[in-house]
Motif scaffolding. Structure first.
Motif, PDB file in Angstrom:
ATOM      1  N   ALA A   1      41.183  52.742  44.947  1.00  0.00           N
ATOM      2  CA  ALA A   1      41.583  50.875  45.093  1.00  0.00           C
ATOM      3  C   ALA A   1      42.412  51.314  45.764  1.00  0.00           C
ATOM      4  O   ALA A   1      43.921  51.778  46.246  1.00  0.00           O
ATOM      5  N   PRO A   2      42.515  49.717  47.184  1.00  0.00           N
ATOM      6  CA  PRO A   2      43.718  49.942  48.275  1.00  0.00           C
ATOM      7  C   PRO A   2      44.585  49.498  47.308  1.00  0.00           C
ATOM      8  O   PRO A   2      45.091  48.844  46.255  1.00  0.00           O
ATOM      9  N   GLU A   3      46.145  49.965  47.691  1.00  0.00           N
ATOM     10  CA  GLU A   3      47.394  49.947  47.589  1.00  0.00           C
ATOM     11  C   GLU A   3      47.648  48.781  47.180  1.00  0.00           C
ATOM     12  O   GLU A   3      48.678  48.129  45.417  1.00  0.00           O
ATOM     13  N   ALA A   4      47.686  47.442  48.027  1.00  0.00           N
ATOM     14  CA  ALA A   4      47.547  45.797  47.588  1.00  0.00           C
ATOM     15  C   ALA A   4      47.188  45.426  46.294  1.00  0.00           C
ATOM     16  O   ALA A   4      47.429  45.089  44.879  1.00  0.00           O
ATOM     17  N   ALA A   5      46.295  46.158  46.480  1.00  0.00           N
ATOM     18  CA  ALA A   5      45.346  46.006  44.905  1.00  0.00           C
ATOM     19  C   ALA A   5      45.140  46.855  43.907  1.00  0.00           C
ATOM     20  O   ALA A   5      45.073  46.560  42.378  1.00  0.00           O
ATOM     21  N   ALA A   6      45.787  48.002  44.239  1.00  0.00           N
ATOM     22  CA  ALA A   6      46.110  48.651  42.170  1.00  0.00           C
ATOM     23  C   ALA A   6      47.192  48.084  42.000  1.00  0.00           C
ATOM     24  O   ALA A   6      47.543  47.317  40.419  1.00  0.00           O
ATOM     25  N   LYS A   7      48.340  47.424  43.151  1.00  0.00           N
ATOM     26  CA  LYS A   7      49.437  46.499  42.563  1.00  0.00           C
ATOM     27  C   LYS A   7      48.837  45.687  41.871  1.00  0.00           C
ATOM     28  O   LYS A   7      49.497  45.240  40.115  1.00  0.00           O
ATOM     29  N   LYS A   8      48.159  44.744  42.471  1.00  0.00           N
ATOM     30  CA  LYS A   8      47.878  43.757  41.501  1.00  0.00           C
ATOM     31  C   LYS A   8      46.876  44.010  40.066  1.00  0.00           C
ATOM     32  O   LYS A   8      47.539  42.999  39.370  1.00  0.00           O
ATOM     33  N   LEU A   9      46.386  44.845  40.252  1.00  0.00           N
ATOM     34  CA  LEU A   9      45.611  45.031  38.765  1.00  0.00           C
ATOM     35  C   LEU A   9      46.832  45.872  38.279  1.00  0.00           C
ATOM     36  O   LEU A   9      46.437  45.757  36.687  1.00  0.00           O
ATOM     37  N   ASP A  10      47.895  46.348  38.020  1.00  0.00           N
ATOM     38  CA  ASP A  10      48.712  46.949  37.536  1.00  0.00           C
ATOM     39  C   ASP A  10      49.434  45.330  36.548  1.00  0.00           C
ATOM     40  O   ASP A  10      50.045  46.024  35.722  1.00  0.00           O
ATOM     41  N   ALA A  11      50.351  44.394  37.573  1.00  0.00           N
ATOM     42  CA  ALA A  11      50.771  43.923  37.398  1.00  0.00           C
ATOM     43  C   ALA A  11      49.679  42.979  36.495  1.00  0.00           C
ATOM     44  O   ALA A  11      50.442  42.241  35.466  1.00  0.00           O
ATOM     45  N   ALA A  12      48.701  42.766  36.653  1.00  0.00           N
ATOM     46  CA  ALA A  12      47.287  41.866  35.691  1.00  0.00           C
ATOM     47  C   ALA A  12      47.716  42.942  33.921  1.00  0.00           C
ATOM     48  O   ALA A  12      47.344  41.731  33.246  1.00  0.00           O
ATOM     49  N   LEU A  13      47.792  43.537  34.214  1.00  0.00           N
ATOM     50  CA  LEU A  13      46.865  44.648  32.985  1.00  0.00           C
ATOM     51  C   LEU A  13      48.372  45.589  33.242  1.00  0.00           C
ATOM     52  O   LEU A  13      48.742  46.710  33.090  1.00  0.00           O
ATOM     53  N   PRO A  14      49.426  45.062  32.372  1.00  0.00           N
ATOM     54  CA  PRO A  14      51.373  46.006  32.352  1.00  0.00           C
ATOM     55  C   PRO A  14      50.427  47.149  30.541  1.00  0.00           C
ATOM     56  O   PRO A  14      49.949  46.609  30.342  1.00  0.00           O
ATOM     57  N   GLY A  15      50.916  48.103  31.550  1.00  0.00           N
ATOM     58  CA  GLY A  15      51.119  49.439  30.342  1.00  0.00           C
ATOM     59  C   GLY A  15      49.626  49.788  30.580  1.00  0.00           C
ATOM     60  O   GLY A  15      49.690  50.900  29.746  1.00  0.00           O
ATOM     61  N   GLN A  16      49.131  50.076  30.836  1.00  0.00           N
ATOM     62  CA  GLN A  16      47.417  50.946  31.649  1.00  0.00           C
ATOM     63  C   GLN A  16      48.000  52.233  31.277  1.00  0.00           C
ATOM     64  O   GLN A  16      47.648  52.754  31.127  1.00  0.00           O
ATOM     65  N   LYS A  17      48.673  52.145  33.160  1.00  0.00           N
ATOM     66  CA  LYS A  17      48.940  53.071  33.045  1.00  0.00           C
ATOM     67  C   LYS A  17      49.860  54.255  32.273  1.00  0.00           C
ATOM     68  O   LYS A  17      49.847  55.322  32.273  1.00  0.00           O
ATOM     69  N   GLN A  18      50.510  53.354  30.858  1.00  0.00           N
ATOM     70  CA  GLN A  18      51.823  54.204  30.043  1.00  0.00           C
ATOM     71  C   GLN A  18      50.396  54.493  29.472  1.00  0.00           C
ATOM     72  O   GLN A  18      50.999  55.638  28.773  1.00  0.00           O
ATOM     73  N   ALA A  19      49.854  53.868  29.168  1.00  0.00           N
ATOM     74  CA  ALA A  19      48.598  54.189  27.986  1.00  0.00           C
ATOM     75  C   ALA A  19      47.688  55.142  28.067  1.00  0.00           C
ATOM     76  O   ALA A  19      46.673  56.587  27.300  1.00  0.00           O
ATOM     77  N   MET A  20      46.893  55.290  29.364  1.00  0.00           N
ATOM     78  CA  MET A  20      45.955  56.427  29.271  1.00  0.00           C
ATOM     79  C   MET A  20      46.104  56.094  31.381  1.00  0.00           C
ATOM     80  O   MET A  20      46.430  56.051  31.649  1.00  0.00           O
ATOM     81  N   VAL A  21      46.584  57.953  31.635  1.00  0.00           N
ATOM     82  CA  VAL A  21      46.483  59.000  32.579  1.00  0.00           C
ATOM     83  C   VAL A  21      44.785  58.508  33.254  1.00  0.00           C
ATOM     84  O   VAL A  21      44.089  58.260  32.954  1.00  0.00           O
ATOM     85  N   GLY A  22      45.365  58.112  34.770  1.00  0.00           N
ATOM     86  CA  GLY A  22      43.776  57.650  34.951  1.00  0.00           C
ATOM     87  C   GLY A  22      44.576  56.519  36.768  1.00  0.00           C
ATOM     88  O   GLY A  22      45.841  56.640  36.709  1.00  0.00           O
ATOM     89  N   ASN A  23      43.600  56.450  37.924  1.00  0.00           N
ATOM     90  CA  ASN A  23      44.159  55.347  38.248  1.00  0.00           C
ATOM     91  C   ASN A  23      43.135  54.601  38.996  1.00  0.00           C
ATOM     92  O   ASN A  23      41.650  54.330  38.170  1.00  0.00           O
ATOM     93  N   TRP A  24      43.228  53.381  39.557  1.00  0.00           N
ATOM     94  CA  TRP A  24      41.832  52.364  39.278  1.00  0.00           C
ATOM     95  C   TRP A  24      41.383  52.773  40.945  1.00  0.00           C
ATOM     96  O   TRP A  24      41.372  53.146  41.473  1.00  0.00           O
ATOM     97  N   MET A  25      39.873  52.423  40.633  1.00  0.00           N
ATOM     98  CA  MET A  25      38.481  52.727  41.854  1.00  0.00           C
ATOM     99  C   MET A  25      37.948  51.438  42.562  1.00  0.00           C
ATOM    100  O   MET A  25      38.582  50.024  41.088  1.00  0.00           O
ATOM    101  N   ALA A  26      37.829  50.411  43.459  1.00  0.00           N
ATOM    102  CA  ALA A  26      37.128  49.967  44.100  1.00  0.00           C
ATOM    103  C   ALA A  26      35.224  50.206  44.322  1.00  0.00           C
ATOM    104  O   ALA A  26      35.346  50.913  45.284  1.00  0.00           O
TER     105      ALA A  26
END
Length: 352
Positions: free
Chosen positions: A229-254
């Motif tokens: 996922a583009p950086e802007a989209a990843a940031k938007k997803l992180d903001a909408a789903l806080p704690g996702q990165k802390q809960a599970m190792v991974g990354n966003w795909m588009a």
């Protein structure tokens, strides 16, 4: 039905699904003023199953399965039944779309593989006699060549992919063989050295004949669909789903779809540290991130995505083994079915 055996090689073989369109190719136009004389005493060719549809296998019991064709966006399903376990069966389609094939390999105490041919226009199922091939291989047993796949090739002929591993090699090195049906007989058309020592080994897939088989079903293993996922989209997803990165190792795909990008999280396979699609999954609609209607999947469950004929299929390989078909443009759910196997969007007849 007893607990299904979801091994990686079996799933990679049977599951599956890649690009398809919703309608069969249109017939060639006739020049103005021209006429075509009907062939004498010649019946018209059977019509293929046409239109968008979802294909899946539904267990009836431990040793009986139904192959279901569910029209999209709606309609009465067509059901073809055969006597084999769904999770041990592989599907393929003829190039013209008039026939399907179910292959059930030798498993456990059953030493004989089985094949059924489905006539879609006639809505009939008939067993395919493999006696000639089995005779050529010397039977089926622990010390004889093993049939891994029987499918339609790109010309509509039956193709069998076989491994021949000497017992003294302890099942690691051998020959991959391809046999093609010609009339009532079978002929060997290819042979290559191959490794069968691990799940990651190429095995019969080293064969050119295997690589040339039409890509018809959804695969749950392999490369991640889409791109990071583009950086802007990843940031938007992180903001909408806080704690996702802390809960599970991974990354966003588009994943591109006809209705815009579909974003999903990747999870880590504990067996080999590879990554696979999982939840959360989100559409971007009117500038907002929205959930997929009716999609039920737990964190860490493996997902399969397929875009075909303007539709999106999401298959949840988890407790529910559920298939969800969406219209990416409207973001609406079209079909949702649970407790099934081998979900895929129906392939279209190939162009001549």
């Amino acid at each position: 039905m007893p607990l299904l055996r979801w091994s990686r090689p079996l799933l990679a073989a049977v599951l599956v699904l890649a690009g398809c369109k919703s309608n069969p190719p249109a017939p060639a136009a006739t020049a103005p003023g021209a006429t075509t004389a009907p062939a004498a005493n010649k019946a018209p060719p059977p019509a293929p199953a046409s239109g968008s549809a979802l294909s899946y296998l539904k267990p009836v019991d431990a040793q009986r399965c139904e192959w279901v064709r569910q029209p999209l966006p709606s309609g009465e399903p067509t059901v073809f039944a055969f006597d084999a376990a769904c999770d041990e069966s592989q599907l393929s389609w003829s190039p013209d779309g008039t026939a399907g094939l179910v292959f059930n390999p030798a498993m456990g105490d059953r030493t004989q593989p089985r094949v059924w041919r489905v006539d879609f226009p006639a809505k009939s199922v008939k067993p395919v006699d493999l006696k000639g091939l089995l005779t050529l291989l010397g039977g089926q047993g622990s010390d004889t060549p093993r049939i891994h796949k029987v499918a339609f090739d790109a010309q509509g002929r039956l193709l069998a992919l076989v491994s021949d591993v000497p017992v003294e090699d302890e099942g690691t090195r051998g020959q991959a063989l391809a046999f093609q049906q010609e009339g009532a007989d079978w002929k060997r058309i290819e042979s290559k050295p191959a490794s069968f020592e691990s799940e990651g080994s190429a095995g019969v897939n080293v064969l050119d004949a295997a690589k040339a088989l039409p890509d018809q079903t959804l695969s749950l293993f392999g490369d991640l669909p889409g791109q990071e996922a583009p950086e802007a989209a990843a940031k938007k997803l992180d903001a909408a789903l806080p704690g996702q990165k802390q809960a599970m190792v991974g990354n966003w795909m588009a994943l591109p779809t006809p209705g815009g990008a579909l974003y999903y999280w990747t999870a880590q396979d504990p067996e080999d540290d590879s990554r696979y699609p999982s939840v959360p999954v989100r559409w971007e609609q009117d500038g907002k991130l929205v959930e997929l209607e009716g999609l039920t999947a737990r964190p860490g469950e493996r997902l399969g995505f397929q875009v075909r004929g303007g539709m999106l299929l999401v298959f949840v390989l988890g407790e529910t083994r559920s298939a969800h078909v969406f219209d990416p443009r409207t973001k609406k759910s079209l079909v949702a079915v649970k407790n099934i196997d081998s979900a895929t969007l129906w392939p279209e007849p190939s162009k001549p």
